[in-house]
Enzyme design. Structure first.
Site, PDB file in Angstrom:
ATOM      1  CD  GLU A 254      34.021  79.331  97.001  1.00 46.64           C
ATOM      2  OE1 GLU A 254      34.965  80.142  97.036  1.00 46.64           O
ATOM      3  OE2 GLU A 254      32.843  79.637  97.225  1.00 46.64           O
ATOM      4  CE  LYS A 256      44.473  79.632 100.110  1.00 44.88           C
ATOM      5  NZ  LYS A 256      45.443  80.461  99.427  1.00 44.88           N
ATOM      6  NE  ARG A 261      39.753  88.181  99.641  1.00 43.57           N
ATOM      7  CZ  ARG A 261      39.424  87.457 100.695  1.00 43.57           C
ATOM      8  NH1 ARG A 261      40.351  86.794 101.346  1.00 43.57           N
ATOM      9  NH2 ARG A 261      38.182  87.393 101.119  1.00 43.57           N
ATOM     10  NE  ARG A 277      45.654  88.886 102.612  1.00 45.91           N
ATOM     11  CZ  ARG A 277      45.645  87.614 102.932  1.00 45.91           C
ATOM     12  NH1 ARG A 277      45.499  86.704 102.010  1.00 45.91           N
ATOM     13  NH2 ARG A 277      45.791  87.245 104.164  1.00 45.91           N
ATOM     14  CG  PHE A 349      36.268  84.014  96.070  1.00 48.24           C
ATOM     15  CD1 PHE A 349      36.018  84.666  97.254  1.00 48.24           C
ATOM     16  CD2 PHE A 349      37.521  84.132  95.495  1.00 48.24           C
ATOM     17  CE1 PHE A 349      36.995  85.431  97.867  1.00 48.24           C
ATOM     18  CE2 PHE A 349      38.508  84.892  96.100  1.00 48.24           C
ATOM     19  CZ  PHE A 349      38.237  85.555  97.293  1.00 48.24           C
ATOM     20  NE  ARG A 426      44.102  84.188 109.666  1.00 44.84           N
ATOM     21  CZ  ARG A 426      44.461  84.026 108.396  1.00 44.84           C
ATOM     22  NH1 ARG A 426      44.013  83.001 107.714  1.00 44.84           N
ATOM     23  NH2 ARG A 426      45.269  84.878 107.817  1.00 44.84           N
ATOM     24  CE  LYS A 432      45.221  79.550 105.600  1.00 44.76           C
ATOM     25  NZ  LYS A 432      45.962  80.773 105.461  1.00 44.76           N
TER      26      LYS A 432
END
Ligand code: AMP
Length: 587
Positions: A254, A256, A261, A277, A349, A426, A432
């Site tokens: 996807e 970034k 966010r 976020r 997303f 995480r 990422k």
């Protein structure tokens, strides 16, 4: 419980310099409370943080310092002039209250009889008072509660009202303490944290523990309207490492985008709430986005939680604008003007909840199919750009295309059966891969400012450099990692003292770990996050990140350069010491 008992707890927390002691003091307090009156535990857990509500509810009391000082004056029988003079001297309304309410000139009500329950109810009442005459009503209520306190109690009362307790305690510390209180040690904290990830309300967690016990802690359900802690991506040292880490053959890659966010909650009654976020309610800043959501998400989605990245657009709504442009929308005034000046779009997303059912334990592809079903018009609510592929080469070319389009990079996501949405984690299901990683060892980090050194030469009178830390998730501590001076522009140097003023503390916060030689001139409670790039991670005695017990060598970031302030990130969202260690080890 008498408020004086809670205020004794605050006093002990404020006095300690050790994180472990902080946890033990809290655990003992919770235990005693639970044994005496289990019903009280929930509210007292909340109040142990010096706040009346979880952070996602902006429980602003709407009380300015001036009003608190006026109430202190009246409650103590002193003149406002005298109180203002004390304030000039002491610089803290809490210390003023402590001073003048120690020996009162006269009192209307006997002192010392404020209960924690009364405090909690009264402050919630103050929060809800609105309209004309509200300041007078608030003042009367404040006088009456100040009259029921004396000395140290008055000090903490003033600080709770003004929202500046600075006890060095955060939700993660309380979770540790609840684990010690209910199960004997910290080992159950991860379990409590998993519950907290879907219910970031410490009082609710304590209530579930008190009512049902640790075995039932995972049963707290997702609730639309209450934010869920966001899932985050891991990082790798090279793209080929990515395919080793992600378990599925098929990758979903996807875009970034570098925006903000947002987690969108739509309740059955139609209420839409937007959370940042950091789980702050940002609905009022983005009324245009709320309208687009109403128009462009299918009516069959009566209740949902979705996530996406908000992007600023050019005035003709066509071209993506920078993160800095988007930040102009973070405002309380001139909202209408900026809706036109900085239009926005949301790139969806993920979907976490739909029509009574949590989607978090469904695989990514299934969540994506549901997104496609409910995205209706795709004018300003758009699906994030993505490809599905088994080839690392295709990942690389999609990444290059993203960079050419001006984006930050890509997030590669697993499509395996267990590609669940893992709240607050995480996780290796998301990796990422950013532009920064390509530039010869230059990498970007989000660090927490824990102190500052006064400037010399051109920087005399301002802060010359900042002491920065990573967050150690396991130990709930902030570990010093770098001294940052390069890249700070004159404008930033001018702004920093103002931004940090409210967060200055007189001594090292208990959860902060440094090497004595790095003692800064000024300490701050962990609050501000800054993005930096650095060229090297090294191990040595100066800094403490990811230090193993017994060793005096920690990780440090060398040659750091300030990039920007990250107001969208909280201290616990900073780069973690664990992440730094895996980069150092080249994982
Ligand atoms: P970082 O802040 O570098 O840790 O990157 C994580 C952030 O990337 C998230 O918090 C999102 O704001 C953002 N982001 C942008 N696009 C995506 C995406 N497709 N999936 C997940 N996060 C994304």
């Amino acid at each position: 419980m008498q408020f004086s008992k809670l205020s004794t707890l605050y006093g002990r927390l404020e006095a300690t310099a050790s994180g472990n002691e902080l946890r033990q003091i809290l655990a003992d307090f919770f235990k005693e409370t639970y044994q005496k009156n289990p019903e009280e535990l929930s509210i007292l857990t909340q109040l142990s943080l010096g706040k009346i509500s979880p952070d996602y509810i902006s429980a602003v009391l709407g009380v300015a310092e001036k009003l608190v000082l006026k109430a202190i004056a009246k409650a103590s029988g002193r003149s406002v002039k005298e109180i203002t003079k004390h304030m000039h001297h002491l610089g803290d309304a809490g210390l003023v209250a402590e001073l003048v309410l120690k020996q009162k000139a006269f009192t209307l009500v006997p002192t010392g009889d404020l209960t924690t329950d009364e405090l909690y109810q009264t402050l919630h009442k103050i929060k809800d008072i609105e309209g004309s005459g509200s300041q007078d009503i608030k003042e009367k209520i404040l006088i009456s509660i100040f009259q029921k306190t004396t000395g140290q109690d008055s000090k903490y009362l003033a600080r709770i009202i003004l929202g500046n307790m600075r006890l060095g305690v955060a939700d993660m510390t309380v979770l540790d303490a609840l684990s010690i209180c209910f199960t004997g040690d910290k080992s159950n904290k991860p379990r409590l944290e998993r519950a907290y990830n879907v219910c970031p309300d410490i009082a609710k967690i304590a209530k579930q523990l008190a009512d049902k016990g640790i075995e039932h802690i995972d049963e707290i359900p997702v609730k639309v309207g209450r934010p869920i802690r966001v899932m985050l991506a891991q990082r790798v040292a090279s793209l080929s490492n990515m395919s080793e880490k992600i378990k599925s053959n098929l990758f979903q890659v996807e875009a970034k985008y570098d925006g903000e966010r947002v987690q969108v909650h739509k309740e059955r009654d139609g209420t839409i709430t937007l959370y940042s976020r950091r789980m702050e309610n940002i609905t009022d800043q983005l009324p245009d986005l709320v309208e687009y959501l109403k128009k462009e998400i299918h009516v069959m989605a009566v209740e949902y939680i979705l996530e996406g990245e908000i992007m600023a657009l050019s005035e003709d709504a066509k071209i993506h604008q920078s993160f800095q442009t988007l930040m102009q929308r973070k405002r309380k005034t001139e909202i209408e003007k900026y809706i036109k000046k900085v239009p926005v779009a949301l790139y969806v997303f993920d979907l976490l909840y739909l029509n009574g059912e949590s989607m978090m334990n469904k695989p990514l592809i299934e969540r994506g199919e549901s997104i496609d079903k409910i995205l209706y018009k795709k004018n300003r609510i758009r699906r994030i750009e993505l490809i599905q592929t088994e080839s690392v080469d295709e990942v690389q070319s999609f990444f290059e295309k993203m960079l050419k389009d001006g984006n930050e990079g890509v997030i590669v996501k697993s499509t395996a059966d267990d590609s669940h949405y893992k709240a607050g984690a995480r996780d290796w299901n998301w990796i990422k891969w950013k532009k920064d990683y390509m530039q010869n060892l230059v990498d970007s980090f989000d660090l927490v400012v824990i102190g500052a050194f006064y400037g010399k030469g051109k920087r005399t009178g301002a802060y010359g450099s900042l002491l920065c830390a990573t967050y150690n998730h396991k130990t709930d501590t902030f570990e010093s990692v770098s001294k940052l001076g390069t890249g700070l522009t004159d404008k930033t140097l001018e702004e920093l003292p103002f931004i940090l003023r409210e967060h200055k503390v007189v001594k090292k916060p208990a959860r902060v770990i440094i090497n004595k030689e790095m003692t800064p001139d000024v300490w701050f409670e962990p609050f501000l996050v800054v993005e930096v790039i650095a060229a090297e991670i090294s191990q040595g005695k100066m800094h403490c990140a990811a230090r193993t017990p017994g060793s005096d060598r920690g990780l440090a970031l060398r040659f750091p350069r300030f990039i920007q302030i990250r107001a969208d990130k909280g201290p616990e969202d900073a780069t973690s010491s664990e992440e730094l260690l895996s980069l150092y080890e080249g994982i």
